[in-house]
Scaffold this motif. Structure first.
Motif, PDB file in Angstrom:
ATOM      1  N   ARG A  54       0.833  -1.215   0.000  1.00 55.36           N
ATOM      2  CA  ARG A  54       0.000   0.000   0.000  1.00 55.36           C
ATOM      3  C   ARG A  54       0.865   1.262   0.000  1.00 55.36           C
ATOM      4  O   ARG A  54       0.555   2.245  -0.669  1.00 55.36           O
ATOM      5  CB  ARG A  54      -0.919  -0.019   1.209  1.00 55.36           C
ATOM      6  CG  ARG A  54      -1.967   1.037   1.157  1.00 55.36           C
ATOM      7  CD  ARG A  54      -2.954   0.829   2.264  1.00 55.36           C
ATOM      8  NE  ARG A  54      -4.087   1.685   1.997  1.00 55.36           N
ATOM      9  CZ  ARG A  54      -5.292   1.449   2.410  1.00 55.36           C
ATOM     10  NH1 ARG A  54      -5.546   0.373   3.098  1.00 55.36           N
ATOM     11  NH2 ARG A  54      -6.264   2.276   2.147  1.00 55.36           N
ATOM     12  N   LEU A  55       1.973   1.227   0.742  1.00 58.48           N
ATOM     13  CA  LEU A  55       2.888   2.364   0.737  1.00 58.48           C
ATOM     14  C   LEU A  55       3.520   2.554  -0.640  1.00 58.48           C
ATOM     15  O   LEU A  55       3.683   3.683  -1.110  1.00 58.48           O
ATOM     16  CB  LEU A  55       3.982   2.188   1.794  1.00 58.48           C
ATOM     17  CG  LEU A  55       3.554   2.369   3.250  1.00 58.48           C
ATOM     18  CD1 LEU A  55       4.716   2.054   4.185  1.00 58.48           C
ATOM     19  CD2 LEU A  55       3.025   3.758   3.497  1.00 58.48           C
ATOM     20  N   THR A  56       3.849   1.453  -1.300  1.00 60.00           N
ATOM     21  CA  THR A  56       4.398   1.540  -2.659  1.00 60.00           C
ATOM     22  C   THR A  56       3.373   2.178  -3.600  1.00 60.00           C
ATOM     23  O   THR A  56       3.710   3.055  -4.406  1.00 60.00           O
ATOM     24  CB  THR A  56       4.782   0.138  -3.172  1.00 60.00           C
ATOM     25  OG1 THR A  56       5.747  -0.419  -2.280  1.00 60.00           O
ATOM     26  CG2 THR A  56       5.357   0.193  -4.562  1.00 60.00           C
ATOM     27  N   ALA A  88       1.713  -0.559  12.587  1.00 68.42           N
ATOM     28  CA  ALA A  88       1.235   0.757  13.018  1.00 68.42           C
ATOM     29  C   ALA A  88       2.391   1.745  13.065  1.00 68.42           C
ATOM     30  O   ALA A  88       2.214   2.936  12.811  1.00 68.42           O
ATOM     31  CB  ALA A  88       0.548   0.659  14.379  1.00 68.42           C
ATOM     32  N   GLY A  89       3.585   1.257  13.377  1.00 64.94           N
ATOM     33  CA  GLY A  89       4.763   2.119  13.374  1.00 64.94           C
ATOM     34  C   GLY A  89       5.066   2.654  11.985  1.00 64.94           C
ATOM     35  O   GLY A  89       5.455   3.817  11.831  1.00 64.94           O
ATOM     36  N   LEU A  90       4.864   1.813  10.974  1.00 63.73           N
ATOM     37  CA  LEU A  90       5.070   2.266   9.595  1.00 63.73           C
ATOM     38  C   LEU A  90       4.058   3.335   9.213  1.00 63.73           C
ATOM     39  O   LEU A  90       4.401   4.318   8.548  1.00 63.73           O
ATOM     40  CB  LEU A  90       4.967   1.093   8.621  1.00 63.73           C
ATOM     41  CG  LEU A  90       6.134   0.119   8.601  1.00 63.73           C
ATOM     42  CD1 LEU A  90       5.819  -1.058   7.693  1.00 63.73           C
ATOM     43  CD2 LEU A  90       7.398   0.816   8.154  1.00 63.73           C
ATOM     44  N   ARG A 114      11.422   5.720   0.664  1.00 61.86           N
ATOM     45  CA  ARG A 114      12.517   5.399   1.577  1.00 61.86           C
ATOM     46  C   ARG A 114      12.024   4.612   2.789  1.00 61.86           C
ATOM     47  O   ARG A 114      12.683   3.680   3.249  1.00 61.86           O
ATOM     48  CB  ARG A 114      13.224   6.675   2.016  1.00 61.86           C
ATOM     49  CG  ARG A 114      14.045   7.278   0.907  1.00 61.86           C
ATOM     50  CD  ARG A 114      14.785   8.494   1.348  1.00 61.86           C
ATOM     51  NE  ARG A 114      15.467   9.093   0.214  1.00 61.86           N
ATOM     52  CZ  ARG A 114      16.154  10.204   0.287  1.00 61.86           C
ATOM     53  NH1 ARG A 114      16.260  10.836   1.430  1.00 61.86           N
ATOM     54  NH2 ARG A 114      16.745  10.693  -0.786  1.00 61.86           N
ATOM     55  N   ILE A 115      10.866   4.993   3.310  1.00 66.17           N
ATOM     56  CA  ILE A 115      10.288   4.259   4.444  1.00 66.17           C
ATOM     57  C   ILE A 115      10.013   2.818   4.033  1.00 66.17           C
ATOM     58  O   ILE A 115      10.362   1.868   4.737  1.00 66.17           O
ATOM     59  CB  ILE A 115       8.999   4.946   4.940  1.00 66.17           C
ATOM     60  CG1 ILE A 115       9.343   6.287   5.590  1.00 66.17           C
ATOM     61  CG2 ILE A 115       8.233   4.049   5.903  1.00 66.17           C
ATOM     62  CD1 ILE A 115       8.138   7.159   5.861  1.00 66.17           C
ATOM     63  N   GLU A 116       9.397   2.653   2.859  1.00 69.15           N
ATOM     64  CA  GLU A 116       9.058   1.307   2.372  1.00 69.15           C
ATOM     65  C   GLU A 116      10.315   0.481   2.107  1.00 69.15           C
ATOM     66  O   GLU A 116      10.400  -0.686   2.484  1.00 69.15           O
ATOM     67  CB  GLU A 116       8.207   1.454   1.103  1.00 69.15           C
ATOM     68  CG  GLU A 116       7.744   0.150   0.504  1.00 69.15           C
ATOM     69  CD  GLU A 116       8.669  -0.334  -0.597  1.00 69.15           C
ATOM     70  OE1 GLU A 116       8.631  -1.538  -0.885  1.00 69.15           O
ATOM     71  OE2 GLU A 116       9.429   0.477  -1.159  1.00 69.15           O
ATOM     72  N   ALA A 117      11.326   1.074   1.481  1.00 71.02           N
ATOM     73  CA  ALA A 117      12.568   0.350   1.179  1.00 71.02           C
ATOM     74  C   ALA A 117      13.279  -0.059   2.464  1.00 71.02           C
ATOM     75  O   ALA A 117      13.792  -1.189   2.569  1.00 71.02           O
ATOM     76  CB  ALA A 117      13.475   1.206   0.306  1.00 71.02           C
TER      77      ALA A 117
END
Length: 197
Positions: A54-56, A88-90, A114-117
Motif C-alpha cells: 500500500r505504501l508503494t 502501526a509504526g510504519l 525510503r520508508i518502504e525500502a
C-alpha cells in the motif's frame, strides 16, 4: 490454552493414568502455543506485506499527482488495517513524513519510498536471522523427540519402559522431570527466533 491442557490430560489419563495425563497435557499446551505463534507470525507477515504494498502504491499515486489531503486519508490506520503488531509504526512514520512534506515542501513520494525500502530491508534481515535460528529450533525439536526413540529402544530390548515411567514413583518422578525439561527447552528454542517488527 487451558482447553488444550485439559484435552491432552484427559487423553493421557485414559491411556496411562495421572502421570501420562500431566505429560500429554503439557505436550498439548506446548503444541497449541507453537501453532498459535506460527499462525500469528503468518498473519503478521501478510498484514505487513499488504501495508508495504500500500505504501508503494501511495508513492506511485503521489507521483501521479494525488493531492496531499487524499494521501493523508490513505494513511488512516482505520483504512490500512495496521494493528499494533502489523505495522502501526510504519503508518505513524508515513504520517510523520506527510506532515514533514506538508510543512517543508519535501517530496512525499520520495520519503514514502525510503520508508518502504527501509522496512523491506529490515524484513529481509529478520528473515535471514530466522533462517539462521531455524537450525537451533530444529535441533531443539530433534532433542525433544529423542525420548520417544528411547522408549522404542526399551521396547526393542524386551522391557516395558512405560510401565516403569507411568506406574512407579521413581519412574513417575523421572517422567515428569523429563517433560518439564523438554517443555522449557522447546519454549527456549522458540525464543531464539527473531521478533516481528
Amino acid at each position: 490454552m487451558s482447553l488444550s491442557f485439559l484435552l491432552g490430560a484427559a487423553a493421557g489419563y485414559l491411556l496411562g493414568g495421572p502421570v501420562a495425563a500431566v505429560a500429554l497435557g503439557l505436550y498439548a499446551t506446548v503444541a497449541t502455543l507453537f501453532l498459535r505463534r506460527r499462525h500469528a507470525a503468518k498473519a503478521h507477515r501478510e498484514a505487513r506485506s499488504a501495508l508495504l504494498d500500500r505504501l508503494t502504491g501511495l508513492a506511485a499515486d503521489l507521483r501521479a499527482g494525488i493531492p496531499m489531503p487524499s494521501a493523508l486519508a490513505l494513511l488512516d490506520p482505520a483504512t490500512t488495517g495496521a494493528g499494533p503488531g502489523a505495522g502501526a509504526g510504519l503508518v505513524a512514520l508515513a504520517r510523520a513524513a506527510a506532515t514533514l512534506a506538508e510543512r517543508t515542501g519535501a517530496p512525499l513520494a520520495e520519503l514514502i519510498d525510503r520508508i518502504e525500502a527501509d522496512a523491506r530491508a529490515g524484513d529481509r534481515a529478520r528473515a535471514a536471522a530466522a533462517a539462521q535460528a531455524a537450525g537451533a529450533q530444529a535441533t531443539g525439536l530433534m532433542l525433544a523427540a529423542l525420548p520417544v526413540a528411547g522408549l522404542g529402544l526399551g521396547f526393542a530390548i524386551g522391557t516395558d519402559p512405560l510401565a516403569i515411567l507411568l506406574h512407579t514413583p521413581l519412574g513417575a518422578a523421572c517422567a515428569l522431570a523429563a517433560v518439564a525439561l523438554q517443555t522449557v527447552g522447546l519454549i527456549w528454542s522458540q525464543h531464539l527466533q527473531p521478533r516481528q517488527a
